[in-house]
Design a protein around this motif. Sequence first.
Motif, PDB file in Angstrom:
ATOM      1  N   THR A  74      16.817  22.053  -7.207  1.00  0.00           N
ATOM      2  CA  THR A  74      17.359  23.254  -7.842  1.00  0.00           C
ATOM      3  C   THR A  74      18.633  22.943  -8.622  1.00  0.00           C
ATOM      4  OG1 THR A  74      16.443  24.575  -6.028  1.00  0.00           O
ATOM      5  CG2 THR A  74      18.115  25.610  -7.407  1.00  0.00           C
ATOM      6  N   LEU A  75      19.535  22.172  -8.004  1.00  0.00           N
ATOM      7  CA  LEU A  75      20.769  21.820  -8.704  1.00  0.00           C
ATOM      8  C   LEU A  75      20.485  20.969  -9.937  1.00  0.00           C
ATOM      9  CD1 LEU A  75      23.172  21.019  -5.721  1.00  0.00           C
ATOM     10  CD2 LEU A  75      23.214  23.012  -7.223  1.00  0.00           C
ATOM     11  N   SER A  76      19.579  20.016  -9.812  1.00  0.00           N
ATOM     12  CA  SER A  76      19.240  19.173 -10.965  1.00  0.00           C
ATOM     13  C   SER A  76      18.630  19.988 -12.087  1.00  0.00           C
ATOM     14  CB  SER A  76      18.270  18.066 -10.523  1.00  0.00           C
ATOM     15  OG  SER A  76      18.846  17.251  -9.522  1.00  0.00           O
ATOM     16  N   LEU A  77      17.744  20.922 -11.720  1.00  0.00           N
ATOM     17  CA  LEU A  77      17.132  21.773 -12.744  1.00  0.00           C
ATOM     18  C   LEU A  77      18.171  22.646 -13.425  1.00  0.00           C
ATOM     19  CD1 LEU A  77      14.469  22.631 -14.050  1.00  0.00           C
ATOM     20  CD2 LEU A  77      14.239  24.368 -12.271  1.00  0.00           C
ATOM     21  N   ILE A 127      25.054  11.791  -9.152  1.00  0.00           N
ATOM     22  CA  ILE A 127      26.155  12.189  -8.269  1.00  0.00           C
ATOM     23  C   ILE A 127      25.747  13.361  -7.390  1.00  0.00           C
ATOM     24  CG2 ILE A 127      28.484  13.150  -8.235  1.00  0.00           C
ATOM     25  CD1 ILE A 127      29.088  11.531 -10.736  1.00  0.00           C
ATOM     26  N   VAL A 128      25.053  14.339  -7.986  1.00  0.00           N
ATOM     27  CA  VAL A 128      24.615  15.505  -7.208  1.00  0.00           C
ATOM     28  C   VAL A 128      23.643  15.095  -6.111  1.00  0.00           C
ATOM     29  CG1 VAL A 128      23.233  17.607  -7.352  1.00  0.00           C
ATOM     30  CG2 VAL A 128      25.040  17.192  -9.004  1.00  0.00           C
ATOM     31  N   ALA A 129      22.670  14.221  -6.453  1.00  0.00           N
ATOM     32  CA  ALA A 129      21.701  13.764  -5.450  1.00  0.00           C
ATOM     33  C   ALA A 129      22.406  13.031  -4.305  1.00  0.00           C
ATOM     34  CB  ALA A 129      20.657  12.865  -6.099  1.00  0.00           C
ATOM     35  N   ASP A 130      23.390  12.201  -4.638  1.00  0.00           N
ATOM     36  CA  ASP A 130      24.119  11.461  -3.599  1.00  0.00           C
ATOM     37  C   ASP A 130      24.963  12.406  -2.743  1.00  0.00           C
ATOM     38  OD1 ASP A 130      25.039   8.784  -2.520  1.00  0.00           O
ATOM     39  OD2 ASP A 130      26.961   9.584  -3.191  1.00  0.00           O
ATOM     40  N   LEU A 139      25.641  12.753 -13.796  1.00  0.00           N
ATOM     41  CA  LEU A 139      25.895  13.922 -12.954  1.00  0.00           C
ATOM     42  C   LEU A 139      24.728  14.191 -12.005  1.00  0.00           C
ATOM     43  CD1 LEU A 139      27.759  16.280 -12.283  1.00  0.00           C
ATOM     44  CD2 LEU A 139      26.673  17.579 -14.123  1.00  0.00           C
ATOM     45  N   LEU A 140      23.491  13.968 -12.471  1.00  0.00           N
ATOM     46  CA  LEU A 140      22.323  14.153 -11.606  1.00  0.00           C
ATOM     47  C   LEU A 140      22.347  13.174 -10.433  1.00  0.00           C
ATOM     48  CD1 LEU A 140      19.493  14.687 -14.253  1.00  0.00           C
ATOM     49  CD2 LEU A 140      20.628  16.415 -12.852  1.00  0.00           C
TER      50      LEU A 140
END
Length: 456
Positions: free
Chosen positions: A19-22, A171-174, A168-169
């Motif tokens: 969801t955050l990546s999308l 970083i968010v996943a990590d 950023l994607l």
Amino acid sequence: MDGLKRRLNESVQLKLSFTLSLAILVTAIVAGSFSFLSAFDEAHELQDDVLRQVAQLMDRQRLSPATPTVDTRVKDVDEESRVIVQRLGEANSSSLGVDAGGLLPLPTTLTDGLHTLKVSGETFRVLVKTTAAGERIAVAQESGFRNEIARNGALRTVMPFLILVPLLLLIVADLVRKMFRPIASLSKEIDQRAERELHPVDDRHLPAEVRPFAVAINRLLARVGQSMESQHRFVADAAHELRSPLTALSLQAERLGEAEMSSLARQRLTVLRQGVERGRSLLDQLLTLAKAQSAAESPSPPVSVQGIYRRVLEDLMPLAEVKRIDIGVEGTQDAEVRVSELDMIAVVKNLVDNAIRYTPEGGRVDLSVKVLEGKAALRIEDTGPGIAPAERDRVFDPFYRTLGSEQIGSGLGLSIVRTIADRIGAELSLEFSDRTRQTGLAVTVLIPAVTSVSGN
């Protein structure tokens, strides 16, 4: 698509990351498109200002566009920055084309201002202006080069988005993975617990959103612990309460045996005394099982395995002599284990007692100990019928006895052994002592050893 939906519904971490990546991708696309279009339009506006400035310069300096001749040679001219200035309606008297420096065939009906015209198959941006001297001039620039310059400038504006969004994607996943790490650690810690490790979960390091689940788990563990404690206490209390009347029955049977009676009565008295003895043995086993299940672990001094063997053989030798069983210890190697002496005696005694009971008259029971890779391997072998592989897991259940067994017993011996082994971290394995004939039973108990001692 269905597989992705199923995985998203099953994993909160994956769903949050997706969801955050999308959301980041959609926001980056919208923002990047807006920035690209804004930069593209701004570049065109700057290029139009260049045309206006050229026209204003021609008017202020009262310059007149020169008419190209056949001898004109355009060398080292950058077509991207080329600006064409000519009188409006002036005929091209030379044979030069536009790319070679010739004039544009523009209609004289053009009004003052900016126009986008297609001339000789190419598109031009044209500014028409009437000077103070009354002369109409046209300042033009090829649109293809203008668009290329504007597009390059817009791409340079969007370039940070193209570089930073993938970063950023990642970083968010990590970050999401690290945020869920306490939950994974909690799950691993609970999964690795033994069945009797019911101490509360440490919830101090857990996020506030997860802490209620940990509190609920701790309450459940407390209830399970209370239930197990009540069960163990009931078994122990029942065994203690039944021991006194059985002891009284045994004493009464002994006194009755001293009286004169018929042979039939004496036979029935013998059967009664055997039943009472079986009941007393069952109570002793129940008490041992309850103690093994509720005993708390505490540091123990090293115990000699050979010493345990000698004590057990002293107690069970009479039982083996009755059946003329050859029982003894093979080898002189000894090992020390850091286990409670009472636990070790209970384990070895139940295994040896089980071997003697199931070994036919004239058979053999051997005890041995070896040290293998830092572990003491206690092995008890007999020449009895053995246990079929399909039943080797079931024989550790309380009160379970193999089919066709005619031996008198409680069915708790191996259950006590398994309970103590799980508590002290020992490993149990069953196999045939005679693999060729598939007879006999060999029980191996692996316990972490402190030292290995060789005999004389």
